[in-house]
Design a protein around this motif. Structure first.
Motif, PDB file in Angstrom:
ATOM      1  N   ASN A 120      12.898  -7.077   6.261  1.00 37.59           N
ATOM      2  CA  ASN A 120      13.192  -8.300   7.007  1.00 37.59           C
ATOM      3  C   ASN A 120      12.242  -9.427   6.616  1.00 37.59           C
ATOM      4  OD1 ASN A 120      15.320  -7.179   8.346  1.00 37.59           O
ATOM      5  ND2 ASN A 120      14.163  -6.684  10.178  1.00 37.59           N
ATOM      6  N   ILE A 121      10.965  -9.090   6.472  1.00 36.21           N
ATOM      7  CA  ILE A 121       9.980 -10.110   6.079  1.00 36.21           C
ATOM      8  C   ILE A 121      10.256 -10.569   4.643  1.00 36.21           C
ATOM      9  CG2 ILE A 121       7.539 -10.531   5.633  1.00 36.21           C
ATOM     10  CD1 ILE A 121       6.923  -8.708   8.004  1.00 36.21           C
ATOM     11  N   ARG A 122      10.604  -9.635   3.772  1.00 30.76           N
ATOM     12  CA  ARG A 122      10.918  -9.988   2.388  1.00 30.76           C
ATOM     13  C   ARG A 122      12.153 -10.895   2.332  1.00 30.76           C
ATOM     14  NH1 ARG A 122      11.427  -5.047  -0.088  1.00 30.76           N
ATOM     15  NH2 ARG A 122       9.174  -4.992  -0.304  1.00 30.76           N
ATOM     16  N   ARG A 123      13.146 -10.609   3.157  1.00 31.58           N
ATOM     17  CA  ARG A 123      14.355 -11.436   3.208  1.00 31.58           C
ATOM     18  C   ARG A 123      14.018 -12.850   3.657  1.00 31.58           C
ATOM     19  NH1 ARG A 123      17.237 -12.759   7.439  1.00 31.58           N
ATOM     20  NH2 ARG A 123      16.257 -11.181   8.728  1.00 31.58           N
ATOM     21  N   LEU A 124      13.140 -12.985   4.672  1.00 35.94           N
ATOM     22  CA  LEU A 124      12.738 -14.311   5.134  1.00 35.94           C
ATOM     23  C   LEU A 124      12.010 -15.070   4.022  1.00 35.94           C
ATOM     24  CD1 LEU A 124      11.453 -13.552   8.742  1.00 35.94           C
ATOM     25  CD2 LEU A 124      13.455 -14.887   8.121  1.00 35.94           C
ATOM     26  N   ARG A 125      11.155 -14.353   3.286  1.00 31.41           N
ATOM     27  CA  ARG A 125      10.423 -14.998   2.188  1.00 31.41           C
ATOM     28  C   ARG A 125      11.359 -15.446   1.081  1.00 31.41           C
ATOM     29  NH1 ARG A 125       6.212 -10.922   0.596  1.00 31.41           N
ATOM     30  NH2 ARG A 125       7.207 -11.347  -1.376  1.00 31.41           N
ATOM     31  N   ASP A 126      12.310 -14.594   0.722  1.00 32.38           N
ATOM     32  CA  ASP A 126      13.225 -14.924  -0.370  1.00 32.38           C
ATOM     33  C   ASP A 126      14.137 -16.086  -0.017  1.00 32.38           C
ATOM     34  OD1 ASP A 126      12.070 -12.913  -1.791  1.00 32.38           O
ATOM     35  OD2 ASP A 126      13.682 -11.459  -1.447  1.00 32.38           O
ATOM     36  N   MET A 127      14.508 -16.191   1.258  1.00 30.72           N
ATOM     37  CA  MET A 127      15.349 -17.310   1.697  1.00 30.72           C
ATOM     38  C   MET A 127      14.590 -18.627   1.635  1.00 30.72           C
ATOM     39  SD  MET A 127      17.718 -16.364   4.949  1.00 30.72           S
ATOM     40  CE  MET A 127      16.347 -16.268   6.037  1.00 30.72           C
ATOM     41  N   GLY A 128      13.269 -18.536   1.738  1.00 32.14           N
ATOM     42  CA  GLY A 128      12.458 -19.747   1.745  1.00 32.14           C
ATOM     43  C   GLY A 128      12.402 -20.396   3.110  1.00 32.14           C
ATOM     44  N   SER A 129      12.636 -19.614   4.152  1.00 28.52           N
ATOM     45  CA  SER A 129      12.604 -20.179   5.505  1.00 28.52           C
ATOM     46  C   SER A 129      11.168 -20.479   5.910  1.00 28.52           C
ATOM     47  CB  SER A 129      13.248 -19.212   6.499  1.00 28.52           C
ATOM     48  OG  SER A 129      12.436 -18.068   6.654  1.00 28.52           O
ATOM     49  N   TYR A 130      11.038 -21.213   6.982  1.00 25.76           N
ATOM     50  CA  TYR A 130       9.714 -21.583   7.493  1.00 25.76           C
ATOM     51  C   TYR A 130       8.916 -20.331   7.835  1.00 25.76           C
ATOM     52  CZ  TYR A 130       6.188 -23.636  10.539  1.00 25.76           C
ATOM     53  OH  TYR A 130       5.000 -23.994  11.113  1.00 25.76           O
ATOM     54  N   ARG A 131       9.564 -19.402   8.552  1.00 25.81           N
ATOM     55  CA  ARG A 131       8.876 -18.169   8.925  1.00 25.81           C
ATOM     56  C   ARG A 131       8.469 -17.370   7.696  1.00 25.81           C
ATOM     57  NH1 ARG A 131      12.717 -15.099  12.653  1.00 25.81           N
ATOM     58  NH2 ARG A 131      11.261 -13.436  12.210  1.00 25.81           N
ATOM     59  N   GLY A 132       9.316 -17.354   6.681  1.00 25.21           N
ATOM     60  CA  GLY A 132       8.996 -16.626   5.458  1.00 25.21           C
ATOM     61  C   GLY A 132       7.798 -17.202   4.738  1.00 25.21           C
ATOM     62  N   ARG A 133       7.738 -18.534   4.692  1.00 24.75           N
ATOM     63  CA  ARG A 133       6.579 -19.177   4.047  1.00 24.75           C
ATOM     64  C   ARG A 133       5.303 -18.911   4.831  1.00 24.75           C
ATOM     65  NH1 ARG A 133       8.054 -24.947   3.934  1.00 24.75           N
ATOM     66  NH2 ARG A 133       9.877 -24.315   5.088  1.00 24.75           N
ATOM     67  N   ARG A 134       5.397 -18.916   6.166  1.00 17.44           N
ATOM     68  CA  ARG A 134       4.206 -18.635   6.972  1.00 17.44           C
ATOM     69  C   ARG A 134       3.728 -17.199   6.746  1.00 17.44           C
ATOM     70  NH1 ARG A 134       1.876 -23.187   8.854  1.00 17.44           N
ATOM     71  NH2 ARG A 134       1.073 -22.167  10.705  1.00 17.44           N
ATOM     72  N   HIS A 135       4.663 -16.259   6.631  1.00 14.36           N
ATOM     73  CA  HIS A 135       4.285 -14.879   6.329  1.00 14.36           C
ATOM     74  C   HIS A 135       3.620 -14.802   4.968  1.00 14.36           C
ATOM     75  CE1 HIS A 135       5.578 -12.121   9.436  1.00 14.36           C
ATOM     76  NE2 HIS A 135       6.700 -12.811   9.597  1.00 14.36           N
ATOM     77  N   GLN A 136       4.169 -15.516   4.013  1.00  9.88           N
ATOM     78  CA  GLN A 136       3.654 -15.476   2.654  1.00  9.88           C
ATOM     79  C   GLN A 136       2.227 -16.010   2.582  1.00  9.88           C
ATOM     80  OE1 GLN A 136       6.300 -17.501   0.048  1.00  9.88           O
ATOM     81  NE2 GLN A 136       5.736 -16.242  -1.707  1.00  9.88           N
ATOM     82  N   LEU A 137       1.950 -17.051   3.346  1.00  9.17           N
ATOM     83  CA  LEU A 137       0.615 -17.647   3.338  1.00  9.17           C
ATOM     84  C   LEU A 137      -0.355 -16.932   4.263  1.00  9.17           C
ATOM     85  CD1 LEU A 137       1.656 -21.408   3.379  1.00  9.17           C
ATOM     86  CD2 LEU A 137       0.755 -20.090   1.443  1.00  9.17           C
ATOM     87  N   GLY A 138       0.146 -16.005   5.073  1.00 13.27           N
ATOM     88  CA  GLY A 138      -0.723 -15.295   6.002  1.00 13.27           C
ATOM     89  C   GLY A 138      -1.116 -16.135   7.192  1.00 13.27           C
ATOM     90  N   LEU A 139      -0.292 -17.094   7.560  1.00  8.84           N
ATOM     91  CA  LEU A 139      -0.569 -17.977   8.694  1.00  8.84           C
ATOM     92  C   LEU A 139       0.233 -17.531   9.911  1.00  8.84           C
ATOM     93  CD1 LEU A 139      -0.434 -21.347   6.775  1.00  8.84           C
ATOM     94  CD2 LEU A 139      -2.461 -20.209   7.673  1.00  8.84           C
ATOM     95  N   PRO A 140      -0.094 -18.039  11.097  1.00  4.50           N
ATOM     96  CA  PRO A 140       0.672 -17.671  12.288  1.00  4.50           C
ATOM     97  C   PRO A 140       2.136 -18.053  12.148  1.00  4.50           C
ATOM     98  CG  PRO A 140      -1.333 -18.809  12.919  1.00  4.50           C
ATOM     99  CD  PRO A 140      -1.231 -18.895  11.428  1.00  4.50           C
ATOM    100  N   VAL A 141       3.011 -17.163  12.589  1.00  8.99           N
ATOM    101  CA  VAL A 141       4.439 -17.344  12.376  1.00  8.99           C
ATOM    102  C   VAL A 141       5.120 -17.945  13.598  1.00  8.99           C
ATOM    103  CG1 VAL A 141       6.571 -16.101  11.868  1.00  8.99           C
ATOM    104  CG2 VAL A 141       4.458 -15.443  10.747  1.00  8.99           C
ATOM    105  N   ARG A 142       4.611 -17.656  14.779  1.00 11.92           N
ATOM    106  CA  ARG A 142       5.331 -17.998  15.997  1.00 11.92           C
ATOM    107  C   ARG A 142       4.788 -19.222  16.716  1.00 11.92           C
ATOM    108  NH1 ARG A 142       6.412 -12.027  18.463  1.00 11.92           N
ATOM    109  NH2 ARG A 142       7.679 -11.291  16.719  1.00 11.92           N
TER     110      ARG A 142
END
Length: 115
Positions: free
Chosen positions: A72-94
């Motif tokens: 699920n996290i990989r899918r968010l990152r691949d889509m380029g969504s805001y949540r995916g980018r936050r996960h990728q950078l290691g920043l707070p998501v919510r």
């Protein structure tokens, strides 16, 4: 499930040792199979053990659940969504603040990188 537990351990603790089963799910499982909250693993009957084993094999726990979370996290990152980018950078998501006290969120977002 292929896991042996000590006979003196509480059934409640044993069920909660599986990844993905918390206190509420443990209570629901124990009430469904008529297991007392203070029952120990050694005092369970064979029928109860088989029923629990069948129920646990139908649930998504342990590696299956971890894989689904990672996908699920990989899918968010691949889509380029805001949540995916936050996960990728290691920043707070919510929506938490990042001006101060960001370290806990950085630790919690490292789930994806361990896999």
């Amino acid at each position: 499930m292929g896991v042996n537990f000590p006979e003196q351990q509480l059934v409640q603790k044993t069920l909660q040792s599986f990844y993905g089963i918390g206190p509420s799910m443990t209570q629901r499982l124990m009430s469904r199979f008529y297991i007392h909250p203070t029952a120990k693993v050694g005092r369970l009957g064979t029928k109860q053990i088989q029923d629990l084993n069948a129920e646990l094999s139908n649930m998504t726990i342990e590696n299956d659940l971890k894989r689904r979370l990672r996908d699920n996290i990989r899918r968010l990152r691949d889509m380029g969504s805001y949540r995916g980018r936050r996960h990728q950078l290691g920043l707070p998501v919510r929506g938490q603040n990042t001006r101060s006290q960001i370290f806990t969120a950085r630790k919690l977002n490292k789930i994806e990188r361990k896999g």
